[in-house]
Design a protein around this motif. Structure first.
Motif, PDB file in Angstrom:
ATOM      1  N   GLU A   1      29.230   6.869  -3.460  1.00 27.75           N
ATOM      2  CA  GLU A   1      28.483   8.097  -3.686  1.00 27.75           C
ATOM      3  C   GLU A   1      26.998   7.768  -3.601  1.00 27.75           C
ATOM      4  O   GLU A   1      26.536   6.787  -4.200  1.00 27.75           O
ATOM      5  N   LEU A   2      26.252   8.571  -2.877  1.00 25.03           N
ATOM      6  CA  LEU A   2      24.818   8.353  -2.768  1.00 25.03           C
ATOM      7  C   LEU A   2      24.146   8.661  -4.096  1.00 25.03           C
ATOM      8  O   LEU A   2      24.441   9.677  -4.726  1.00 25.03           O
ATOM      9  N   LEU A   3      23.249   7.787  -4.514  1.00 27.47           N
ATOM     10  CA  LEU A   3      22.506   8.017  -5.744  1.00 27.47           C
ATOM     11  C   LEU A   3      21.518   9.157  -5.555  1.00 27.47           C
ATOM     12  O   LEU A   3      21.341   9.987  -6.429  1.00 27.47           O
ATOM     13  N   ASN A   4      20.877   9.183  -4.394  1.00 28.95           N
ATOM     14  CA  ASN A   4      19.926  10.257  -4.107  1.00 28.95           C
ATOM     15  C   ASN A   4      20.668  11.462  -3.572  1.00 28.95           C
ATOM     16  O   ASN A   4      21.390  11.377  -2.595  1.00 28.95           O
ATOM     17  N   LYS A   5      20.466  12.568  -4.209  1.00 29.56           N
ATOM     18  CA  LYS A   5      21.054  13.840  -3.766  1.00 29.56           C
ATOM     19  C   LYS A   5      19.913  14.732  -3.284  1.00 29.56           C
ATOM     20  O   LYS A   5      18.782  14.577  -3.695  1.00 29.56           O
ATOM     21  N   GLY A   6      20.207  15.678  -2.442  1.00 25.02           N
ATOM     22  CA  GLY A   6      19.199  16.640  -2.038  1.00 25.02           C
ATOM     23  C   GLY A   6      18.567  16.399  -0.688  1.00 25.02           C
ATOM     24  O   GLY A   6      17.559  17.003  -0.365  1.00 25.02           O
ATOM     25  N   TYR A   7      19.143  15.517   0.115  1.00 26.64           N
ATOM     26  CA  TYR A   7      18.579  15.290   1.444  1.00 26.64           C
ATOM     27  C   TYR A   7      18.612  16.556   2.285  1.00 26.64           C
ATOM     28  O   TYR A   7      17.711  16.797   3.084  1.00 26.64           O
ATOM     29  N   ASP A   8      19.632  17.366   2.083  1.00 24.59           N
ATOM     30  CA  ASP A   8      19.742  18.589   2.884  1.00 24.59           C
ATOM     31  C   ASP A   8      18.678  19.615   2.518  1.00 24.59           C
ATOM     32  O   ASP A   8      18.258  20.402   3.350  1.00 24.59           O
ATOM     33  N   THR A   9      18.192  19.596   1.273  1.00 24.39           N
ATOM     34  CA  THR A   9      17.167  20.549   0.847  1.00 24.39           C
ATOM     35  C   THR A   9      15.781  19.939   0.811  1.00 24.39           C
ATOM     36  O   THR A   9      14.795  20.658   0.676  1.00 24.39           O
ATOM     37  N   GLY A  10      15.710  18.615   0.890  1.00 29.29           N
ATOM     38  CA  GLY A  10      14.410  17.946   0.786  1.00 29.29           C
ATOM     39  C   GLY A  10      13.960  17.788  -0.653  1.00 29.29           C
ATOM     40  O   GLY A  10      12.828  17.414  -0.916  1.00 29.29           O
ATOM     41  N   GLU A  11      14.848  18.064  -1.613  1.00 31.11           N
ATOM     42  CA  GLU A  11      14.510  17.909  -3.024  1.00 31.11           C
ATOM     43  C   GLU A  11      15.411  16.841  -3.626  1.00 31.11           C
ATOM     44  O   GLU A  11      16.550  17.099  -3.987  1.00 31.11           O
ATOM     45  N   MET A  12      14.875  15.635  -3.737  1.00 25.65           N
ATOM     46  CA  MET A  12      15.651  14.502  -4.217  1.00 25.65           C
ATOM     47  C   MET A  12      15.825  14.584  -5.727  1.00 25.65           C
ATOM     48  O   MET A  12      14.966  15.077  -6.428  1.00 25.65           O
ATOM     49  N   LYS A  13      16.937  14.069  -6.211  1.00 26.21           N
ATOM     50  CA  LYS A  13      17.273  14.170  -7.625  1.00 26.21           C
ATOM     51  C   LYS A  13      17.163  12.856  -8.377  1.00 26.21           C
ATOM     52  O   LYS A  13      17.376  12.815  -9.567  1.00 26.21           O
ATOM     53  N   SER A  14      16.859  11.768  -7.722  1.00 24.46           N
ATOM     54  CA  SER A  14      16.835  10.461  -8.360  1.00 24.46           C
ATOM     55  C   SER A  14      15.521   9.761  -8.058  1.00 24.46           C
ATOM     56  O   SER A  14      14.885  10.024  -7.045  1.00 24.46           O
ATOM     57  N   GLN A  15      15.138   8.861  -8.950  1.00 19.88           N
ATOM     58  CA  GLN A  15      13.951   8.058  -8.675  1.00 19.88           C
ATOM     59  C   GLN A  15      14.314   6.765  -7.951  1.00 19.88           C
ATOM     60  O   GLN A  15      13.481   5.900  -7.779  1.00 19.88           O
ATOM     61  N   ALA A  16      15.547   6.634  -7.531  1.00 26.97           N
ATOM     62  CA  ALA A  16      15.956   5.429  -6.815  1.00 26.97           C
ATOM     63  C   ALA A  16      15.334   5.422  -5.418  1.00 26.97           C
ATOM     64  O   ALA A  16      15.233   6.461  -4.776  1.00 26.97           O
ATOM     65  N   PRO A  17      14.930   4.257  -4.950  1.00 21.42           N
ATOM     66  CA  PRO A  17      14.307   4.175  -3.628  1.00 21.42           C
ATOM     67  C   PRO A  17      15.320   4.050  -2.494  1.00 21.42           C
ATOM     68  O   PRO A  17      16.446   3.622  -2.696  1.00 21.42           O
ATOM     69  N   ASP A  18      14.874   4.438  -1.327  1.00 22.54           N
ATOM     70  CA  ASP A  18      15.527   4.110  -0.055  1.00 22.54           C
ATOM     71  C   ASP A  18      14.588   3.118   0.611  1.00 22.54           C
ATOM     72  O   ASP A  18      13.365   3.252   0.496  1.00 22.54           O
ATOM     73  N   MET A  19      15.135   2.147   1.326  1.00 22.88           N
ATOM     74  CA  MET A  19      14.291   1.136   1.948  1.00 22.88           C
ATOM     75  C   MET A  19      14.672   0.895   3.399  1.00 22.88           C
ATOM     76  O   MET A  19      15.835   0.968   3.750  1.00 22.88           O
ATOM     77  N   GLU A  20      13.647   0.602   4.173  1.00 17.16           N
ATOM     78  CA  GLU A  20      13.813   0.077   5.525  1.00 17.16           C
ATOM     79  C   GLU A  20      13.241  -1.314   5.502  1.00 17.16           C
ATOM     80  O   GLU A  20      12.059  -1.498   5.189  1.00 17.16           O
ATOM     81  N   VAL A  21      14.056  -2.315   5.798  1.00 14.41           N
ATOM     82  CA  VAL A  21      13.585  -3.700   5.788  1.00 14.41           C
ATOM     83  C   VAL A  21      13.381  -4.130   7.233  1.00 14.41           C
ATOM     84  O   VAL A  21      14.333  -4.155   8.018  1.00 14.41           O
TER      85      VAL A  21
ATOM     86  N   ILE B   1       0.860  -1.186   0.000  1.00 12.68           N
ATOM     87  CA  ILE B   1       0.000   0.000   0.000  1.00 12.68           C
ATOM     88  C   ILE B   1       0.890   1.228   0.000  1.00 12.68           C
ATOM     89  O   ILE B   1       1.883   1.287   0.729  1.00 12.68           O
ATOM     90  N   GLY B   2       0.542   2.210  -0.829  1.00 14.81           N
ATOM     91  CA  GLY B   2       1.372   3.397  -0.943  1.00 14.81           C
ATOM     92  C   GLY B   2       0.580   4.687  -0.866  1.00 14.81           C
ATOM     93  O   GLY B   2      -0.645   4.697  -1.010  1.00 14.81           O
ATOM     94  N   ILE B   3       1.324   5.758  -0.620  1.00 16.29           N
ATOM     95  CA  ILE B   3       0.749   7.100  -0.625  1.00 16.29           C
ATOM     96  C   ILE B   3       1.687   8.046  -1.376  1.00 16.29           C
ATOM     97  O   ILE B   3       2.877   7.782  -1.513  1.00 16.29           O
ATOM     98  N   HIS B   4       1.120   9.132  -1.862  1.00 15.52           N
ATOM     99  CA  HIS B   4       1.910  10.237  -2.410  1.00 15.52           C
ATOM    100  C   HIS B   4       2.062  11.242  -1.275  1.00 15.52           C
ATOM    101  O   HIS B   4       1.084  11.571  -0.603  1.00 15.52           O
ATOM    102  N   THR B   5       3.276  11.720  -1.047  1.00  7.73           N
ATOM    103  CA  THR B   5       3.499  12.671   0.038  1.00  7.73           C
ATOM    104  C   THR B   5       4.577  13.671  -0.379  1.00  7.73           C
ATOM    105  O   THR B   5       5.007  13.672  -1.531  1.00  7.73           O
ATOM    106  N   THR B   6       5.004  14.505   0.540  1.00  8.41           N
ATOM    107  CA  THR B   6       5.984  15.544   0.234  1.00  8.41           C
ATOM    108  C   THR B   6       6.811  15.892   1.465  1.00  8.41           C
ATOM    109  O   THR B   6       6.344  15.728   2.602  1.00  8.41           O
ATOM    110  N   ASN B   7       8.021  16.372   1.214  1.00 12.98           N
ATOM    111  CA  ASN B   7       8.858  16.900   2.290  1.00 12.98           C
ATOM    112  C   ASN B   7       8.467  18.331   2.648  1.00 12.98           C
ATOM    113  O   ASN B   7       8.936  18.854   3.656  1.00 12.98           O
ATOM    114  N   GLU B   8       7.640  18.964   1.810  1.00 10.57           N
ATOM    115  CA  GLU B   8       7.239  20.341   2.065  1.00 10.57           C
ATOM    116  C   GLU B   8       6.547  20.438   3.426  1.00 10.57           C
ATOM    117  O   GLU B   8       5.627  19.681   3.721  1.00 10.57           O
ATOM    118  N   ASN B   9       7.019  21.364   4.241  1.00  7.75           N
ATOM    119  CA  ASN B   9       6.481  21.566   5.597  1.00  7.75           C
ATOM    120  C   ASN B   9       6.497  20.284   6.431  1.00  7.75           C
ATOM    121  O   ASN B   9       5.658  20.103   7.310  1.00  7.75           O
TER     122      ASN B   9
END
Length: 155
Positions: free
Chosen positions: A130-150, A18-26
Motif C-alpha cells: 500500500e502506498l504511504l502517500n495518498k492523493g496523487y490523483d488529486t494532487g493533495e498528498m496525505k503523508s509527510q513521507a518523501p518520494d525520491m529519485e536517486v 538545496i530545497g524549495i517550497h512549491t505546490t501542485n496547484e496549477n
C-alpha cells in the motif's frame, strides 16, 4: 510489460542540499522544479552537492516531501541533495529521511515520468503493498513521507 521493482528496508539517513517550497496547484511544481535543477547545474552547485555524497543511497537525490502545510495538501518541499554525514555547507539545508520500506523502480532518466505514472495507475493496484502517500490523483498528498529519485552519477 510489468514494472521492474525491488523492495528495500532502509534505516533513517540524512541528506544535505538545496530545497524549495512549491505546490501542485496549477502544476506550478512542473516549472519550479526543473528551474531549480537548471539553476543548480548552471551555478555549479550540483558538483558541491555530489561531493557531499558519502553514504547510501549514493549520488544526487531528488526528494519530494509532501504535506508540509497542514492547511493545503498541495504544497510540498523539493530537495536536490546527497546522503551524507558531512557538515552542512552554507546555503544548504539538512533533512532526515525516516526509516522505511521502499519500493524501488529502476529506470533511465528519460523514463522517470512514465514509470511514476505506471506506479500509481498499475503497480499500486496489483501489488501487495500500500502506498504511504495518498492523493496523487488529486494532487493533495496525505503523508509527510518523501518520494525520491536517486541519480547515481559518476564523479
Amino acid at each position: 510489460m510489468s514494472l521492474e521493482f525491488r523492495i528495500e528496508q532502509m534505516d533513517a539517513f540524512c541528506v544535505v542540499g538545496i530545497g524549495i517550497h512549491t505546490t501542485n496547484e496549477n502544476d506550478r511544481c512542473r516549472t519550479e522544479i526543473p528551474k531549480l535543477w537548471g539553476e543548480i547545474i548552471q551555478q555549479g552547485k550540483i558538483d558541491e552537492i555530489f561531493a557531499l555524497s558519502n553514504q547510501s543511497p549514493s549520488g544526487i537525490i531528488g526528494i519530494n516531501l509532501y504535506h508540509t502545510d497542514a492547511f493545503d495538501g498541495r504544497k510540498f518541499d523539493y530537495y536536490i541533495a546527497s546522503s551524507t554525514d558531512k557538515p552542512i555547507p552554507e546555503g544548504m539545508v539538512e533533512f532526515t529521511v525516516p526509516a522505511a520500506t521502499w519500493a524501488a523502480f529502476p529506470c533511465k532518466r528519460n523514463e522517470i515520468a512514465d514509470v511514476e505514472i505506471r506506479v500509481f495507475t498499475e503497480w499500486q493496484h496489483t501489488s501487495d503493498y500500500e502506498l504511504l502517500n495518498k492523493g496523487y490523483d488529486t494532487g493533495e498528498m496525505k503523508s509527510q513521507a518523501p518520494d525520491m529519485e536517486v541519480n547515481e552519477l559518476a564523479g
